[in-house]
Design a protein around this motif. Sequence first.
Motif, PDB file in Angstrom:
ATOM      1  N   TYR A  80      50.690  29.475  24.980  1.00  0.00           N
ATOM      2  CA  TYR A  80      51.985  29.288  25.642  1.00  0.00           C
ATOM      3  C   TYR A  80      51.700  28.907  27.074  1.00  0.00           C
ATOM      4  O   TYR A  80      50.986  29.615  27.784  1.00  0.00           O
ATOM      5  CB  TYR A  80      52.833  30.557  25.566  1.00  0.00           C
ATOM      6  CG  TYR A  80      53.353  30.816  24.175  1.00  0.00           C
ATOM      7  CD1 TYR A  80      54.575  30.300  23.774  1.00  0.00           C
ATOM      8  CD2 TYR A  80      52.618  31.552  23.264  1.00  0.00           C
ATOM      9  CE1 TYR A  80      55.043  30.513  22.489  1.00  0.00           C
ATOM     10  CE2 TYR A  80      53.078  31.770  21.989  1.00  0.00           C
ATOM     11  CZ  TYR A  80      54.293  31.248  21.604  1.00  0.00           C
ATOM     12  OH  TYR A  80      54.759  31.452  20.333  1.00  0.00           O
ATOM     13  N   GLN A  97      60.137  27.843  31.530  1.00  0.00           N
ATOM     14  CA  GLN A  97      59.680  26.467  31.270  1.00  0.00           C
ATOM     15  C   GLN A  97      58.455  26.475  30.351  1.00  0.00           C
ATOM     16  O   GLN A  97      57.436  25.848  30.625  1.00  0.00           O
ATOM     17  CB  GLN A  97      59.334  25.762  32.581  1.00  0.00           C
ATOM     18  CG  GLN A  97      60.444  25.752  33.601  1.00  0.00           C
ATOM     19  CD  GLN A  97      59.941  25.336  34.975  1.00  0.00           C
ATOM     20  OE1 GLN A  97      58.917  24.684  35.088  1.00  0.00           O
ATOM     21  NE2 GLN A  97      60.674  25.721  35.996  1.00  0.00           N
ATOM     22  N   THR A  98      58.584  27.188  29.233  1.00  0.00           N
ATOM     23  CA  THR A  98      57.440  27.448  28.359  1.00  0.00           C
ATOM     24  C   THR A  98      57.299  26.406  27.262  1.00  0.00           C
ATOM     25  O   THR A  98      58.281  25.966  26.675  1.00  0.00           O
ATOM     26  CB  THR A  98      57.606  28.843  27.720  1.00  0.00           C
ATOM     27  OG1 THR A  98      57.872  29.794  28.751  1.00  0.00           O
ATOM     28  CG2 THR A  98      56.362  29.251  26.983  1.00  0.00           C
ATOM     29  N   GLU A  99      56.055  26.028  27.006  1.00  0.00           N
ATOM     30  CA  GLU A  99      55.719  25.126  25.905  1.00  0.00           C
ATOM     31  C   GLU A  99      54.761  25.856  24.975  1.00  0.00           C
ATOM     32  O   GLU A  99      53.832  26.526  25.418  1.00  0.00           O
ATOM     33  CB  GLU A  99      55.045  23.861  26.438  1.00  0.00           C
ATOM     34  CG  GLU A  99      55.910  23.054  27.380  1.00  0.00           C
ATOM     35  CD  GLU A  99      55.159  21.897  28.016  1.00  0.00           C
ATOM     36  OE1 GLU A  99      53.915  21.949  28.104  1.00  0.00           O
ATOM     37  OE2 GLU A  99      55.830  20.942  28.425  1.00  0.00           O
ATOM     38  N   GLU A 100      54.988  25.714  23.659  1.00  0.00           N
ATOM     39  CA  GLU A 100      54.150  26.350  22.653  1.00  0.00           C
ATOM     40  C   GLU A 100      53.196  25.318  22.056  1.00  0.00           C
ATOM     41  O   GLU A 100      53.629  24.255  21.604  1.00  0.00           O
ATOM     42  CB  GLU A 100      55.024  26.937  21.546  1.00  0.00           C
ATOM     43  CG  GLU A 100      54.242  27.603  20.435  1.00  0.00           C
ATOM     44  CD  GLU A 100      55.158  28.118  19.343  1.00  0.00           C
ATOM     45  OE1 GLU A 100      54.766  29.094  18.694  1.00  0.00           O
ATOM     46  OE2 GLU A 100      56.250  27.545  19.138  1.00  0.00           O
ATOM     47  N   TYR A 101      51.908  25.628  22.084  1.00  0.00           N
ATOM     48  CA  TYR A 101      50.881  24.739  21.537  1.00  0.00           C
ATOM     49  C   TYR A 101      50.156  25.446  20.398  1.00  0.00           C
ATOM     50  O   TYR A 101      49.664  26.564  20.560  1.00  0.00           O
ATOM     51  CB  TYR A 101      49.858  24.359  22.616  1.00  0.00           C
ATOM     52  CG  TYR A 101      50.412  23.425  23.661  1.00  0.00           C
ATOM     53  CD1 TYR A 101      50.225  22.051  23.553  1.00  0.00           C
ATOM     54  CD2 TYR A 101      51.110  23.906  24.764  1.00  0.00           C
ATOM     55  CE1 TYR A 101      50.728  21.188  24.507  1.00  0.00           C
ATOM     56  CE2 TYR A 101      51.615  23.049  25.726  1.00  0.00           C
ATOM     57  CZ  TYR A 101      51.425  21.695  25.591  1.00  0.00           C
ATOM     58  OH  TYR A 101      51.924  20.836  26.537  1.00  0.00           O
ATOM     59  N   LEU A 106      51.580  20.168  20.881  1.00  0.00           N
ATOM     60  CA  LEU A 106      52.852  20.717  21.349  1.00  0.00           C
ATOM     61  C   LEU A 106      53.780  20.910  20.152  1.00  0.00           C
ATOM     62  O   LEU A 106      54.045  19.970  19.402  1.00  0.00           O
ATOM     63  CB  LEU A 106      53.490  19.777  22.371  1.00  0.00           C
ATOM     64  CG  LEU A 106      54.862  20.185  22.896  1.00  0.00           C
ATOM     65  CD1 LEU A 106      54.789  21.492  23.655  1.00  0.00           C
ATOM     66  CD2 LEU A 106      55.427  19.084  23.794  1.00  0.00           C
ATOM     67  N   SER A 108      56.798  23.383  20.386  1.00  0.00           N
ATOM     68  CA  SER A 108      58.165  23.694  20.828  1.00  0.00           C
ATOM     69  C   SER A 108      58.204  23.831  22.336  1.00  0.00           C
ATOM     70  O   SER A 108      57.184  24.095  22.984  1.00  0.00           O
ATOM     71  CB  SER A 108      58.642  25.015  20.221  1.00  0.00           C
ATOM     72  OG  SER A 108      58.673  24.937  18.834  1.00  0.00           O
ATOM     73  N   LYS A 109      59.412  23.689  22.880  1.00  0.00           N
ATOM     74  CA  LYS A 109      59.658  23.951  24.300  1.00  0.00           C
ATOM     75  C   LYS A 109      60.761  24.992  24.384  1.00  0.00           C
ATOM     76  O   LYS A 109      61.744  24.923  23.648  1.00  0.00           O
ATOM     77  CB  LYS A 109      60.092  22.678  25.027  1.00  0.00           C
ATOM     78  CG  LYS A 109      58.985  21.662  25.183  1.00  0.00           C
ATOM     79  CD  LYS A 109      59.426  20.514  26.069  1.00  0.00           C
ATOM     80  CE  LYS A 109      58.277  19.530  26.266  1.00  0.00           C
ATOM     81  NZ  LYS A 109      58.606  18.506  27.252  1.00  0.00           N
TER      82      LYS A 109
END
Length: 128
Positions: A80, A97-101, A106, A108-109
């Motif tokens: 994250y 302002q989190t992005e899931e990798y 990538l 989800s945001k």
Amino acid sequence: SRHFDNRKPQPPTANQPPRLPPSFVQLVRTMSSARETDAAKAPEKESGSAPEQNKRSPSDFLKAVLGRPVNVRLNSGTDYRGVLACLDGYMNIAMEQTEEYVDGQLKSKYGDCFIRGNNVLYISSQRR
């Protein structure tokens, strides 16, 4: 035969301090003597020495990255990336302002993200 006293303990009078259990008194004595021994063994530290200046504790790092971009890796391998909003002693994390990798891709945001601390493998600072 054993004698059991069923009377309630009386509170100490104004001139008597409360009695501590002997085990507690022994524990305090042990801790005090250990502290005195450690203080005697510790070498004098020079203020401003190079190794001392580079020492940073994990809590120093966490204070430094609050409000900054971080990468949080979970035990599952998911990353994250976002701005560290706050965290507590259990490593529970709030991010913005989190992005899931997942596997570097990538997925989800999220606007806000809350992560339970027992899932956290590590937190690293991230360059913008």
